[in-house]
Design a protein around this motif. Structure first.
Motif, PDB file in Angstrom:
ATOM      1  N   ALA A  81     -10.758   3.936 -52.639  1.00 43.62           N
ATOM      2  CA  ALA A  81     -11.339   2.587 -52.644  1.00 43.62           C
ATOM      3  C   ALA A  81     -12.860   2.656 -52.570  1.00 43.62           C
ATOM      4  O   ALA A  81     -13.557   1.921 -53.272  1.00 43.62           O
ATOM      5  CB  ALA A  81     -10.788   1.762 -51.488  1.00 43.62           C
ATOM      6  N   ALA A  82     -13.378   3.543 -51.740  1.00 40.00           N
ATOM      7  CA  ALA A  82     -14.829   3.680 -51.598  1.00 40.00           C
ATOM      8  C   ALA A  82     -15.470   4.084 -52.921  1.00 40.00           C
ATOM      9  O   ALA A  82     -16.499   3.520 -53.325  1.00 40.00           O
ATOM     10  CB  ALA A  82     -15.158   4.697 -50.511  1.00 40.00           C
ATOM     11  N   VAL A  83     -14.873   5.035 -53.606  1.00 38.39           N
ATOM     12  CA  VAL A  83     -15.425   5.505 -54.882  1.00 38.39           C
ATOM     13  C   VAL A  83     -15.360   4.406 -55.938  1.00 38.39           C
ATOM     14  O   VAL A  83     -16.349   4.129 -56.630  1.00 38.39           O
ATOM     15  CB  VAL A  83     -14.689   6.782 -55.365  1.00 38.39           C
ATOM     16  N   ILE A  84     -14.210   3.754 -56.057  1.00 35.74           N
ATOM     17  CA  ILE A  84     -14.036   2.727 -57.100  1.00 35.74           C
ATOM     18  C   ILE A  84     -14.970   1.544 -56.866  1.00 35.74           C
ATOM     19  O   ILE A  84     -15.702   1.121 -57.767  1.00 35.74           O
ATOM     20  CB  ILE A  84     -12.558   2.273 -57.156  1.00 35.74           C
ATOM     21  N   ALA A 122     -15.419  -1.132 -48.212  1.00 30.29           N
ATOM     22  CA  ALA A 122     -14.095  -1.209 -48.837  1.00 30.29           C
ATOM     23  C   ALA A 122     -13.217  -0.040 -48.390  1.00 30.29           C
ATOM     24  O   ALA A 122     -12.036  -0.219 -48.076  1.00 30.29           O
ATOM     25  CB  ALA A 122     -14.230  -1.222 -50.358  1.00 30.29           C
ATOM     26  N   GLY A 123     -13.790   1.149 -48.353  1.00 34.55           N
ATOM     27  CA  GLY A 123     -13.031   2.327 -47.926  1.00 34.55           C
ATOM     28  C   GLY A 123     -12.529   2.193 -46.506  1.00 34.55           C
ATOM     29  O   GLY A 123     -11.378   2.531 -46.199  1.00 34.55           O
ATOM     30  N   ASN A 124     -13.377   1.685 -45.629  1.00 29.66           N
ATOM     31  CA  ASN A 124     -12.992   1.499 -44.231  1.00 29.66           C
ATOM     32  C   ASN A 124     -11.874   0.472 -44.097  1.00 29.66           C
ATOM     33  O   ASN A 124     -10.899   0.680 -43.370  1.00 29.66           O
ATOM     34  CB  ASN A 124     -14.218   1.083 -43.412  1.00 29.66           C
ATOM     35  N   ILE A 125     -12.003  -0.637 -44.809  1.00 36.57           N
ATOM     36  CA  ILE A 125     -10.978  -1.681 -44.758  1.00 36.57           C
ATOM     37  C   ILE A 125      -9.638  -1.152 -45.266  1.00 36.57           C
ATOM     38  O   ILE A 125      -8.594  -1.330 -44.633  1.00 36.57           O
ATOM     39  CB  ILE A 125     -11.424  -2.924 -45.564  1.00 36.57           C
ATOM     40  N   ILE A 126      -9.657  -0.473 -46.394  1.00 41.75           N
ATOM     41  CA  ILE A 126      -8.417   0.046 -46.985  1.00 41.75           C
ATOM     42  C   ILE A 126      -7.808   1.134 -46.106  1.00 41.75           C
ATOM     43  O   ILE A 126      -6.595   1.161 -45.890  1.00 41.75           O
ATOM     44  CB  ILE A 126      -8.666   0.569 -48.416  1.00 41.75           C
TER      45      ILE A 126
END
Length: 138
Positions: A81-84, A122-126
């Motif tokens: 998610a972080a990358v995207i 986003a990465g943290n949330i996911i």
């Protein structure tokens, strides 16, 4: 005393000393522990008053990707998610900055900062959401 913590780890009092040779590791989430150790698939966290112990299905030292897929998919989902999100937001900010007439270096700095902030959020949330889903399914 409770013998299982909220993550399903076995709690072992400090009075019980491990009789195996433990190898300190940086692999794995410390979750507030002072140190952590691995012995094959065994993962031990060392806290002030106790240890927590659990068995992983895949040893991260022999198969890091396998460990992420099987034992810690929330970290893999968070990283994806972080990358995207980071890449898409960065590209959009870069395009907007260039249309506004900013220099290439200023546009790149703005894009990198926006991409980093959006991607890490986003990465943290996911990762947190996937971790909650994982706990519910266990």
């Amino acid at each position: 005393m409770e013998f299982i913590d909220g993550d399903g780890n076995i709690i072992v009092p400090k009075a019980v000393r491990p009789i195996i040779d433990l190898e300190e590791t940086i692999l794995g989430s410390k979750k507030g522990a002072k140190r952590q150790y691995r012995y094959g698939k065994l993962h031990i966290r060392d806290y002030d008053t106790h240890y927590t112990v659990h068995m992983d299905k895949v040893d991260p030292r022999s198969s890091p990707l396998g460990h992420l897929l099987v034992d810690a998919p929330e970290y893999l989902a968070g990283a994806a998610a972080a990358v995207i999100v980071g890449r898409r937001v960065g590209a959009a900010v870069y395009s907007r900055c260039k249309k506004e007439g900013k220099s290439t270096s200023d546009a790149a700095i703005d894009a990198a900062l926006a991409g980093y902030l959006a991607g890490s959020s986003a990465g943290n949330i996911i990762a947190n959401a996937a971790g909650l889903l994982k706990k519910r399914s266990e």
